[in-house]
Design a protein around this motif. Structure first.
Motif, PDB file in Angstrom:
ATOM      1  N   TYR A 173      -6.987   6.162   5.698  1.00 34.24           N
ATOM      2  CA  TYR A 173      -6.242   7.334   5.250  1.00 34.24           C
ATOM      3  C   TYR A 173      -7.041   8.122   4.207  1.00 34.24           C
ATOM      4  O   TYR A 173      -7.013   9.358   4.204  1.00 34.24           O
ATOM      5  CB  TYR A 173      -4.899   6.914   4.660  1.00 34.24           C
ATOM      6  CG  TYR A 173      -3.937   6.283   5.659  1.00 34.24           C
ATOM      7  CD1 TYR A 173      -4.123   6.409   7.038  1.00 34.24           C
ATOM      8  CD2 TYR A 173      -2.830   5.559   5.220  1.00 34.24           C
ATOM      9  CE1 TYR A 173      -3.241   5.838   7.940  1.00 34.24           C
ATOM     10  CE2 TYR A 173      -1.929   4.992   6.117  1.00 34.24           C
ATOM     11  CZ  TYR A 173      -2.141   5.127   7.470  1.00 34.24           C
ATOM     12  OH  TYR A 173      -1.262   4.560   8.365  1.00 34.24           O
ATOM     13  N   THR A 231       0.811  -1.224   0.000  1.00 41.19           N
ATOM     14  CA  THR A 231       0.000   0.000   0.000  1.00 41.19           C
ATOM     15  C   THR A 231       0.842   1.270   0.000  1.00 41.19           C
ATOM     16  O   THR A 231       0.328   2.351  -0.334  1.00 41.19           O
ATOM     17  CB  THR A 231      -0.946   0.044   1.227  1.00 41.19           C
ATOM     18  OG1 THR A 231      -0.161   0.009   2.435  1.00 41.19           O
ATOM     19  CG2 THR A 231      -1.920  -1.115   1.226  1.00 41.19           C
ATOM     20  N   ASN A 254      -4.555   2.876  -1.395  1.00 42.58           N
ATOM     21  CA  ASN A 254      -4.417   3.693  -0.199  1.00 42.58           C
ATOM     22  C   ASN A 254      -5.365   3.152   0.870  1.00 42.58           C
ATOM     23  O   ASN A 254      -6.569   3.054   0.628  1.00 42.58           O
ATOM     24  CB  ASN A 254      -4.754   5.151  -0.534  1.00 42.58           C
ATOM     25  CG  ASN A 254      -4.380   6.119   0.577  1.00 42.58           C
ATOM     26  OD1 ASN A 254      -3.875   5.737   1.625  1.00 42.58           O
ATOM     27  ND2 ASN A 254      -4.643   7.398   0.327  1.00 42.58           N
ATOM     28  N   TYR A 259       1.394  10.525   5.996  1.00 40.96           N
ATOM     29  CA  TYR A 259       1.063   9.547   7.036  1.00 40.96           C
ATOM     30  C   TYR A 259       2.314   8.931   7.650  1.00 40.96           C
ATOM     31  O   TYR A 259       2.425   8.816   8.880  1.00 40.96           O
ATOM     32  CB  TYR A 259       0.119   8.482   6.475  1.00 40.96           C
ATOM     33  CG  TYR A 259      -1.237   9.071   6.211  1.00 40.96           C
ATOM     34  CD1 TYR A 259      -2.085   9.394   7.259  1.00 40.96           C
ATOM     35  CD2 TYR A 259      -1.642   9.393   4.916  1.00 40.96           C
ATOM     36  CE1 TYR A 259      -3.305  10.002   7.038  1.00 40.96           C
ATOM     37  CE2 TYR A 259      -2.855   9.993   4.687  1.00 40.96           C
ATOM     38  CZ  TYR A 259      -3.690  10.294   5.750  1.00 40.96           C
ATOM     39  OH  TYR A 259      -4.887  10.907   5.522  1.00 40.96           O
ATOM     40  N   THR A 314       0.042   5.576  -0.854  1.00 39.72           N
ATOM     41  CA  THR A 314      -0.307   6.297   0.366  1.00 39.72           C
ATOM     42  C   THR A 314       0.431   7.631   0.420  1.00 39.72           C
ATOM     43  O   THR A 314       1.657   7.662   0.269  1.00 39.72           O
ATOM     44  CB  THR A 314       0.060   5.464   1.609  1.00 39.72           C
ATOM     45  OG1 THR A 314      -0.622   4.204   1.537  1.00 39.72           O
ATOM     46  CG2 THR A 314      -0.341   6.181   2.885  1.00 39.72           C
TER      47      THR A 314
END
Length: 451
Positions: A280, A131, A276, A139, A135
Motif C-alpha cells: 500500500y 495494520t 502500513n 484501501y 492504513t
C-alpha cells in the motif's frame, strides 16, 4: 546476401551470443520476439473498461478503472472481472492450503508460528487488525467495492491483499541510465521471483487507475499518513495479478515507478508488524509523488513495517536535457527502523558486484550477493542496454523474474512484461523465458473513461 554468407552470419551471431554468457550463469538467452500488438477491447461498465492483450497462456488483462471514489473503482474492477475472481479466489486458497508446509520454511519464525497456531486465514486477519490503524481508508473502501462488484467475500479479498506482507519474494532490482544504456534512457527492471506455479499466474492483470484527484478522502487523510500537506494524484498502473490492489510493481503518468525485493537482515529489531503494509505504501508513493524527492519524503514519513529493498525511478519527461538532474534511480533499504538510500556511487563494490556508473542493482540473492552472474552480464552489456537486450541477454540468462518479469523504458514510456504459465504444456514455465508484451503506457494513461 547469398546462402553461404547468410550461414556464416548466422553462425557468427550464435557464437557471439554464446561468448556473452558468463560461465556462472545457468540460464539461456530469450530470443522470442517482443509482442507489440495493441490491447483489444472486451467490455465496459460505468467507471471501467476491460481490454486483453496477447492470447493463450500469454494473455494479459488490461483493466482501466476511474474515480468517483475508491469504492467506485473497486466495484468497476469487480464487475469487469467477476467471473475470473469467483474462480480465482477458491482456487488460489486451495493451492495455498496444499503448499503451506513449503511456505512455512520461507517466512520469519514468528509468522510461521502465527500460521501454525491460527491457520493462514487467522494469521492474515491478525495482520489486518494490527495494520488497519496505519492504513489509509481508501484501501478498505476499494476492497469493499471489489467484493460488491464481483460477488466474492470481502474477507477473502482482504486476506489475499495481505499475503505479500507475510510472504515476500527474492526478486531483482535494476536501474540503468545515462552511459550504461543504448539511448541514454532510464531502464527499470522489476523481476518478481516468487511462486511461478501458483494459479494466480493465470489471471495476469495490469490495472490502470485513473483516480479522482478531488476525492475528499485524500484531502482529509493524506497528511495523517504521510505528514505532507500538498499532494497531486496521478494515473498509474499496477503490474500484478487480479485481486491484488497493492503494488508489487507500479508506474505512473508522472514517470515515477517502484519495485521490490526482500531484504534479509540479521538484525531482529528493524521491522514491525504495526504499520502500513508495504504494497500500500508503494502504491501511494507512485500515485502521489512527482519526483525522487517527494517519493523519498513519503517513504520516510510512512509507517513502515517489514524489511525490503526497493528500486525507485524518476524521469522528467518535459525536460530539455536528460541528465542526473532530470533522470534518477535510487536503491532503498526499507524497514520500520532503517531507511538507507543508494545512488550508483554508494553501492558496495566487490568482485561479484562491481560498481558501474549509472547502474543501481541488487540480484535475487541475499545481499551482499556472492553470485557473480548479474554483475558480469551488466559489465558485458554496459553501454548497450535497452529493454529487448535486458530481456534477451540478462534476465533470462541470470534466471530472474520467474513469476513476473517487468522492464520499464521511461524515455519510450513503455512497459515490457511477461508472466509465468504453469498450465502451458509446451512450456517454458518461467516468465523470463516467455514472450514479453510491450505496452504503450502513454496510450494507457490517456484511455478515456467510458461514456
Amino acid at each position: 546476401m547469398n546462402s553461404v554468407s547468410l550461414l556464416l552470419f548466422s553462425l557468427f551471431a550464435v557464437i557471439n551470443i554464446v561468448q556473452l554468457a558468463d560461465p556462472s550463469c545457468k540460464g539461456k538467452f530469450n530470443t522470442i520476439p517482443i509482442f507489440r500488438d495493441a490491447p483489444k477491447f472486451v467490455s465496459s461498465v460505468p467507471n471501467g473498461k476491460r481490454f486483453i492483450v496477447g492470447s493463450g497462456y500469454d494473455k494479459i488483462n488490461i483493466v482501466h478503472v476511474y474515480g468517483g471514489t475508491p469504492y467506485d473503482m473497486g466495484y468497476a474492477l469487480g464487475k469487469l472481472m467477476s467471473k475470473e475472481l469467483q474462480t480465482l479466489i477458491p482456487e488460489y486458497y486451495a493451492y495455498l492450503d496444499k503448499t503451506i508446509e513449503d511456505a512455512l520454511k520461507k517466512v520469519p519464525p514468528f509468522v510461521a508460528k502465527w500460521i501454525a497456531e491460527l491457520g493462514l486465514p487467522g494469521a492474515l486477519d491478525l495482520t489486518y487488525e494490527i495494520t488497519r490503524f496505519y492504513t489509509p481508508p481508501w484501501y478498505d473502501e476499494e476492497i469493499r467495492g471489489l467484493a460488491a462488484g464481483s460477488g466474492v467475500n470481502y474477507l477473502d479479498i482482504r486476506r489475499m491483499n495481505l499475503l505479500p506482507e507475510l510472504i515476500k519474494a527474492a526478486c531483482t532490482v535494476l536501474g540503468a541510465w545515462g552511459e550504461s544504456t543504448l539511448s541514454s534512457t532510464l531502464l527499470h527492471v522489476r523481476a518478481l521471483d516468487w511462486d511461478d506455479e501458483a494459479p494466480i499466474a493465470k489471471y495476469a492483470t495490469v490495472t490502470v487507475y485513473h483516480p479522482n484527484a478531488s476525492y475528499e478522502g485524500y484531502a482529509q487523510h493524506f497528511h495523517e499518513y504521510y505528514r505532507q500537506e500538498n499532494y497531486k494524484s496521478h494515473a498509474f498502473a499496477n503490474f500484478g495479478y487480479l485481486g491484488l490492489i497493492g503494488s508489487l510493481g507500479a508506474y505512473s503518468e508522472a514517470s515515477i515507478a517502484l519495485g521490490e525485493k526482500v531484504w534479509i537482515t540479521q538484525e531482529k529489531d528493524i521491522t514491525t508488524r504495526f504499520g502500513n503494509p508495504w504494497t500500500y505504501v508503494l502504491r501511494d508513493v507512485v500515485q502521489f509523488a512527482d519526483s525522487i524527492d517527494t517519493a523519498l519524503t513519503m517513504i520516510a514519513n510512512a509507517h513502515r513495517t517489514c524489511s525490503i529493498h526497493l528500486g525507485l525511478g524518476s524521469y522528467e519527461r518535459n525536460a530539455t536535457v536528460h541528465d542526473d538532474q532530470t533522470v534518477g534511480f535510487r536503491g532503498i533499504e526499507y524497514s520500520a527502523k532503517e531507511l538507507n538510500v543508494f545512488n550508483w556511487q554508494d553501492m558496495y563494490n566487490t568482485p561479484n558486484h562491481p560498481i558501474l556508473k549509472d547502474v543501481v542493482y541488487w540480484d535475487k540473492h541475499v545481499q551482499p550477493s556472492n553470485d557473480p552472474c548479474l554483475g558480469s552480464l551488466l559489465v558485458n552489456q554496459y553501454g548497450h542496454l535497452d529493454a529487448p537486450t535486458i530481456i534477451r541477454n540478462i534476465t533470462s540468462v541470470s534466471e530472474t523474474g520467474n513469476a513476473l518479469n517487468l522492464v520499464l523504458d521511461y524515455a519510450e514510456n513503455a512497459a515490457y512484461i511477461a508472466y509465468s504459465a504453469p498450465e502451458d504444456p509446451q512450456g517454458p514455465l518461467e516468465a523470463f523465458s516467455r514472450v514479453h508484451t510491450r505496452l504503450d503506457m502513454a496510450q494507457l494513461f490517456a484511455e478515456p473513461a467510458p461514456k
